[in-house]
Write a protein that holds these residues in place. Sequence first.
Motif, PDB file in Angstrom:
ATOM      1  N   UNK A  57       0.839  -1.187   0.000  1.00 49.53           N
ATOM      2  CA  UNK A  57       0.000   0.000   0.000  1.00 49.53           C
ATOM      3  C   UNK A  57       0.878   1.242   0.000  1.00 49.53           C
ATOM      4  N   UNK A  58       0.322   2.332  -0.528  1.00 50.56           N
ATOM      5  CA  UNK A  58       1.101   3.566  -0.634  1.00 50.56           C
ATOM      6  C   UNK A  58       1.003   4.392   0.637  1.00 50.56           C
ATOM      7  N   UNK A  59       2.149   4.800   1.153  1.00 46.23           N
ATOM      8  CA  UNK A  59       2.217   5.714   2.292  1.00 46.23           C
ATOM      9  C   UNK A  59       3.337   6.718   2.039  1.00 46.23           C
ATOM     10  N   UNK A  60       2.971   8.003   2.105  1.00 44.99           N
ATOM     11  CA  UNK A  60       3.948   9.073   1.895  1.00 44.99           C
ATOM     12  C   UNK A  60       4.705   8.917   0.573  1.00 44.99           C
ATOM     13  N   UNK A  62       5.391   6.207  -1.033  1.00 41.62           N
ATOM     14  CA  UNK A  62       6.148   4.959  -1.175  1.00 41.62           C
ATOM     15  C   UNK A  62       5.233   3.770  -0.907  1.00 41.62           C
ATOM     16  N   UNK A  63       5.527   2.653  -1.582  1.00 45.36           N
ATOM     17  CA  UNK A  63       4.782   1.424  -1.344  1.00 45.36           C
ATOM     18  C   UNK A  63       5.471   0.610  -0.254  1.00 45.36           C
ATOM     19  N   UNK A  64       4.704   0.231   0.768  1.00 46.02           N
ATOM     20  CA  UNK A  64       5.234  -0.606   1.845  1.00 46.02           C
ATOM     21  C   UNK A  64       4.399  -1.865   1.966  1.00 46.02           C
ATOM     22  N   UNK A  65       4.983  -2.910   2.550  1.00 46.64           N
ATOM     23  CA  UNK A  65       4.289  -4.182   2.679  1.00 46.64           C
ATOM     24  C   UNK A  65       3.068  -4.052   3.592  1.00 46.64           C
ATOM     25  N   UNK A  66       1.942  -4.567   3.107  1.00 51.86           N
ATOM     26  CA  UNK A  66       0.699  -4.576   3.878  1.00 51.86           C
ATOM     27  C   UNK A  66       0.340  -6.004   4.283  1.00 51.86           C
ATOM     28  N   UNK A  67       0.285  -6.896   3.297  1.00 51.40           N
ATOM     29  CA  UNK A  67      -0.051  -8.300   3.519  1.00 51.40           C
ATOM     30  C   UNK A  67       0.977  -9.179   2.828  1.00 51.40           C
ATOM     31  N   UNK A 237      -7.371   5.365  -5.611  1.00 49.64           N
ATOM     32  CA  UNK A 237      -6.769   4.140  -5.085  1.00 49.64           C
ATOM     33  C   UNK A 237      -5.529   3.790  -5.908  1.00 49.64           C
ATOM     34  N   UNK A 238      -4.442   3.514  -5.230  1.00 48.36           N
ATOM     35  CA  UNK A 238      -3.245   2.989  -5.868  1.00 48.36           C
ATOM     36  C   UNK A 238      -2.900   1.662  -5.196  1.00 48.36           C
ATOM     37  N   UNK A 239      -2.507   0.688  -5.990  1.00 46.11           N
ATOM     38  CA  UNK A 239      -2.170  -0.611  -5.402  1.00 46.11           C
ATOM     39  C   UNK A 239      -0.991  -1.232  -6.140  1.00 46.11           C
ATOM     40  N   UNK A 240      -0.333  -2.159  -5.474  1.00 42.24           N
ATOM     41  CA  UNK A 240       0.805  -2.852  -6.080  1.00 42.24           C
ATOM     42  C   UNK A 240       1.004  -4.180  -5.366  1.00 42.24           C
TER      43      UNK A 240
END
Length: 258
Positions: A57-60, A62-67, A237-240
């Motif tokens: 998920x995007x935070x600030x 940057x994409x960080x691990x969510x699941x 929404x942005x996802x990766x």
Amino acid sequence: MKKYYILFSFMLLTASFVSAQSNTDAETLIKEILEVEKQQREIVKNVTLDAEYIEKEEKDGKFIEKLRFDKKIYIKYEADTAFLAEEYIAFYKESEKQSDKKLESASKEKIEKKQKRKTKDISYSMLKPFYPSNKNLYTIEYLGVGTDKIENYTVHVFKVRAKEENADLINGDYYFDSESFQLVRVDFSPAKLTKKTMFKMKELKMTIIYKAYENNLWFPKQFEISGKGKAMFFIGIKFAGTEYYRNPLINQNIDNKF
């Protein structure tokens, strides 16, 4: 004036010859590519892969691990299709391992979403645009040998575009190993994006990277997906996500998995 006319005619003739030669080269390469796929399909009746899927998920910015999920993937090949089954082994949320109950619930949700969206997976043959039966659906342009190496391979580059906007078709850039004619990497998107009442997809990009194993058998090494969309009330929404594949085992007794 006559001299310029002769020169212009010669240039046109040369361009036509180069174009015809390029088309011939492309057709020859495509035949080699499809023959290599056919040979592997004759050997590999099924494959089992260890997989790790990381959803971000995007935070600030940057994409960080969510699941994160650890899985087993089983693919069974038949003459003109393939079947895929997934076995979810572990579930992590923000790097913390979750209970078996949460694993069951999260994996069920993932499987249901995939079935609803009819998402293509690694059992889908990325070479379908090159099949003679799909000739009328795509334009295929051979761009020659790439100037840059892809995954340390010198590659033949093809640009594939669907002739119509259709969610079942794809647009893609393909990179084939110049020696083995195996697919090294493909960057692709659906030829038409999903637009529903509550959600509109604005962008969807995918990449599959392949790796050579024993006996020059190639299997997916990594799958990447990223996208942008708008949900209800215009929420952006942005996802990766990235899925890694390891330890392919071929021709195991896996029929019960399907």
